[in-house]
Each structure stands twice: as C-alpha cells, then as structure tokens.
Motif scaffolding. Structure first.
Motif, PDB file in Angstrom:
ATOM      1  N   ALA A  16       0.959  -1.277  -0.063  1.00 35.09           N
ATOM      2  CA  ALA A  16       0.051   0.078   0.102  1.00 35.09           C
ATOM      3  C   ALA A  16       1.040   1.304  -0.092  1.00 35.09           C
ATOM      4  O   ALA A  16       2.182   1.308   0.501  1.00 35.09           O
ATOM      5  CB  ALA A  16      -0.944  -0.017   1.325  1.00 35.09           C
ATOM      6  N   VAL A  17       0.259   2.282  -0.387  1.00 29.29           N
ATOM      7  CA  VAL A  17       1.017   3.535  -0.306  1.00 29.29           C
ATOM      8  C   VAL A  17      -0.098   4.435   0.439  1.00 29.29           C
ATOM      9  O   VAL A  17      -1.180   4.524   0.256  1.00 29.29           O
ATOM     10  CB  VAL A  17       1.275   4.328  -1.673  1.00 29.29           C
ATOM     11  N   TYR A  18       0.336   5.318   1.454  1.00 28.88           N
ATOM     12  CA  TYR A  18      -0.249   6.310   2.349  1.00 28.88           C
ATOM     13  C   TYR A  18       0.146   7.653   2.055  1.00 28.88           C
ATOM     14  O   TYR A  18       1.331   7.858   2.055  1.00 28.88           O
ATOM     15  CB  TYR A  18      -0.139   6.085   3.674  1.00 28.88           C
ATOM     16  N   LEU A  19      -0.686   8.325   1.418  1.00 27.88           N
ATOM     17  CA  LEU A  19      -0.210   9.894   0.967  1.00 27.88           C
ATOM     18  C   LEU A  19      -0.351  10.657   2.216  1.00 27.88           C
ATOM     19  O   LEU A  19      -1.609  10.669   2.677  1.00 27.88           O
ATOM     20  CB  LEU A  19      -1.080  10.267  -0.275  1.00 27.88           C
ATOM     21  N   VAL A  20       0.626  11.093   2.723  1.00 25.10           N
ATOM     22  CA  VAL A  20       0.719  12.051   3.903  1.00 25.10           C
ATOM     23  C   VAL A  20       0.558  13.587   3.509  1.00 25.10           C
ATOM     24  O   VAL A  20      -0.380  14.093   3.858  1.00 25.10           O
ATOM     25  CB  VAL A  20       2.009  12.068   4.280  1.00 25.10           C
ATOM     26  N   GLU A  21       1.204  13.891   2.227  1.00 24.65           N
ATOM     27  CA  GLU A  21       1.071  15.050   1.521  1.00 24.65           C
ATOM     28  C   GLU A  21       1.187  15.220   0.115  1.00 24.65           C
ATOM     29  O   GLU A  21       2.143  14.226  -0.385  1.00 24.65           O
ATOM     30  CB  GLU A  21       1.937  16.374   2.229  1.00 24.65           C
ATOM     31  N   GLY A  22       0.495  16.078  -0.204  1.00 25.14           N
ATOM     32  CA  GLY A  22       0.579  15.989  -2.101  1.00 25.14           C
ATOM     33  C   GLY A  22      -0.481  15.169  -2.651  1.00 25.14           C
ATOM     34  O   GLY A  22      -1.465  14.967  -2.377  1.00 25.14           O
ATOM     35  N   GLU A  23      -0.155  15.052  -3.912  1.00 22.10           N
ATOM     36  CA  GLU A  23      -0.847  14.465  -5.154  1.00 22.10           C
ATOM     37  C   GLU A  23       0.028  13.676  -6.077  1.00 22.10           C
ATOM     38  O   GLU A  23       0.994  14.187  -6.387  1.00 22.10           O
ATOM     39  CB  GLU A  23      -1.780  15.739  -5.596  1.00 22.10           C
ATOM     40  N   VAL A  24      -0.689  12.450  -6.396  1.00 22.62           N
ATOM     41  CA  VAL A  24       0.133  11.590  -7.232  1.00 22.62           C
ATOM     42  C   VAL A  24      -0.778  11.122  -8.509  1.00 22.62           C
ATOM     43  O   VAL A  24      -2.220  11.204  -8.086  1.00 22.62           O
ATOM     44  CB  VAL A  24       0.367  10.214  -6.702  1.00 22.62           C
ATOM     45  N   ASP A  25      -0.303  10.621  -9.572  1.00 23.37           N
ATOM     46  CA  ASP A  25      -0.940  10.195 -10.596  1.00 23.37           C
ATOM     47  C   ASP A  25      -0.512   8.652 -11.000  1.00 23.37           C
ATOM     48  O   ASP A  25       0.730   8.429 -10.833  1.00 23.37           O
ATOM     49  CB  ASP A  25      -0.633  11.056 -11.967  1.00 23.37           C
ATOM     50  N   ILE A  26      -1.550   7.888 -10.931  1.00 23.92           N
ATOM     51  CA  ILE A  26      -1.373   6.309 -10.972  1.00 23.92           C
ATOM     52  C   ILE A  26      -2.242   6.154 -12.202  1.00 23.92           C
ATOM     53  O   ILE A  26      -3.230   5.878 -12.335  1.00 23.92           O
ATOM     54  CB  ILE A  26      -1.647   5.423  -9.828  1.00 23.92           C
TER      55      ILE A  26
END
Length: 306
Positions: free
Chosen positions: A214-224
């Motif tokens: 899993a990936v937990y996003l703490v801050e920011g925005e991603v594209d998958i």
C-alpha cells in the motif's frame, strides 16, 4: 497509542486503475483534548496490509506552551508498534524500563509480544515552549507462533537508517528492503516501511517484491495510470503488479506492506491476537494490575467498559 474500536467506518472505493484493489479515505477520530487522528486501518473492507493492522496519521497539530500530548500508560499484546515522526517529539516509556525520546526520522519499534505497557507524552522542554507535531503510528500484527515472544524495544536514529537519493527523490528505509537498500531493524515477519519524498513530476516505482503493498499519502497529490489521488488516502494494490507513482505536486508518502499473515486477527482496544480467549485474559491482566509498571508513571488508562 491507545485505541478504541469504532462502529462507523467510511468505506473505500475501487478506482479505475487496474492495479488498485482499494482506496481508503481515513476517518477522523478524536482521542481527547482536541487531539485528532486520521485512521486508515483497520477498515471495514480491509483488516490488514501484510501484517499492518492499524495505521494512524496524527497532526499536523500545534501545541501551545504548557500543553502537549499525554497518552497515559496502557497495555498491548500480540503486536509491534512503529512510531514515526515528521515533526515534534514524543517521550516513550515502557514497562521493560525503556525510556526514549522519539524524534523525526527515527525508527522506533516496540514489540509487545506476551505483554507490555507504555506511555507517550510530550517531553518537558517542548511542553514548556510549545511544539508542532506530525507523525504516524502503525501496529504490526505478529505471526501466530510469535504472539507470545518476549517484549522488546528497538530504536534507530535517522542518521543510521539507509537513505536512497536521486534527482527529486529521497527514500528512507525504515524497515525491510526497498530501492536496493535494507534497514537493520530485527523483525519476526516479512514486512517493509519506507518514507518517500518526491518532487512534482518525479515518477517512483513500487516493485512487486512484497506480496501485499500500500501507499499512504501524507502530503501532496499523485498520478497512477491516469488517475489522481490527493492526501490523505491509503492506496492498496493487487499482488504482483509493478506500479509507477508520479508526483503531481511535491509529495510525501509511505510505502508499506509485507507477506500476509496466516489468518485474520481479533482486535479489541489495544490487544491483537489470533485467539479470542487470549484477549479476554489480557483484559483481566490489565484490570487486575498484572502488567508491569511503567517507570516514573503513576497514572494509567483503565480498561474500557465496552
């Protein structure tokens, strides 16, 4: 930290990216005195990712002078806790006699095994001056044949943890192996935990080395694969797929997971076990004072009535 069960989970949604199994939007819980956490695990649709059975994101919070975090002594069995800070500090004390100030970037693994009690408080100096705090606490469920091992505590300063750096990317290996580097922490099962900081436009690989990830996003925005996700969210992936995560903005995220345990776990308050009767015994042990005392502490959290 001390945990009370919740009956109102917010269910995640499966997104269009084929490699994604589940997206969890963490629910907010108030632990008292205005101290709130975002809880991603356990979840109504997913109890664990690898052995990760609990995942709390606390802060950002600003404590004014004279105030701080005060989690009184409380017990654990059948798990290991990982406290990881981005900002602020916490003073850890436990019934094995360990006293450790936890600071940003350090790895702190407390293995409860057959039973340990601990407290988590703001140290004296930042309590006097006030401090900003941001961090994570996770619980790692132990394999069934390791649930009754002796309690222990491991601490690794940020300076000794392996760090992998490339242009626009910095990864600190907290536990396990990733990006060709391996942490020194002793573990009783196969899992990994990595802090990843990426600048906008940087692509980060999540290799299929571990069974569950899993990936937990703490801050920011991603594209998958064309889908965008903004913090705070936990993205859980199917086994076997190689994932590329592109930072849309400057992003801080945690990679986590490992080999799935042999079966589900029972979880009540701060107790985790493969056996219901073991949790009942732990309740009685805490209620009757059979856990060891925590040095320099006179308070404790009573056994919840529910």
């Amino acid at each position: 930290m001390s945990w009370l069960p919740t009956k109102d989970p917010i269910l995640g949604d499966v997104k269009s990216c084929d490699a994604l199994d589940l997206v969890i939007v963490p629910r907010v819980r108030d632990l008292g005195d205005g101290f709130q956490v975002r809880r991603a695990l356990p979840h109504g649709k997913r109890q664990m990712v690898g052995p990760f059975i609990f995942f709390d994101h606390f802060g950002p919070v600003q404590f004014i002078a004279g105030h701080g975090m005060d989690v009184r002594p409380h017990p654990h069995i059948g798990l290991a806790t990982v406290t990881y800070l981005f900002d602020g500090s916490i003073l850890h004390r436990d019934s094995e006699g360990n006293i450790q100030e936890i600071v940003p970037g350090a790895m702190n693994l407390m293995t409860a095994g057959r039973g340990i009690a601990h407290s988590e408080r703001t140290p004296d100096v930042p309590r006097k001056t006030g401090q900003h705090m941001l961090g994570l606490q996770s619980w790692i469920a132990l394999p069934a044949d390791k649930e009754e091992i002796a309690p222990s505590f491991q601490h690794f300063d940020a300076a000794v943890l392996p760090v992998v750096e490339e242009t626009g990317l910095r990864a600190r290996i907290i536990a396990g192996e990733a990006f060709g580097a391996k942490a020194s922490v002793d573990m009783v099962s196969d899992w990994f935990y990595v802090e990843v900081a990426a600048d906008a436009g940087v692509s980060v690989p999540l290799d299929p080395t571990y069974e569950e990830r899993a990936v937990y996003l703490v801050e920011g925005e991603v594209d998958i694969a064309g889908d965008r996700f903004a913090a705070p969210q936990m993205l859980i992936f199917r086994p076997g797929d190689r994932i590329t995560i592109k930072a849309v903005t400057k992003t801080r995220m945690m990679f986590l997971g490992g080999t799935a345990l042999e079966g589900p776990r029972h979880i009540w308050w701060n107790f985790v076990s493969s056996r219901k009767e073991r949790i009942e015994a732990a309740k009685e042990d805490w209620k009757t004072g059979r856990f060891g005392p925590v040095p320099e502490e006179t308070e404790f959290i009573p056994l919840p009535e529910r």
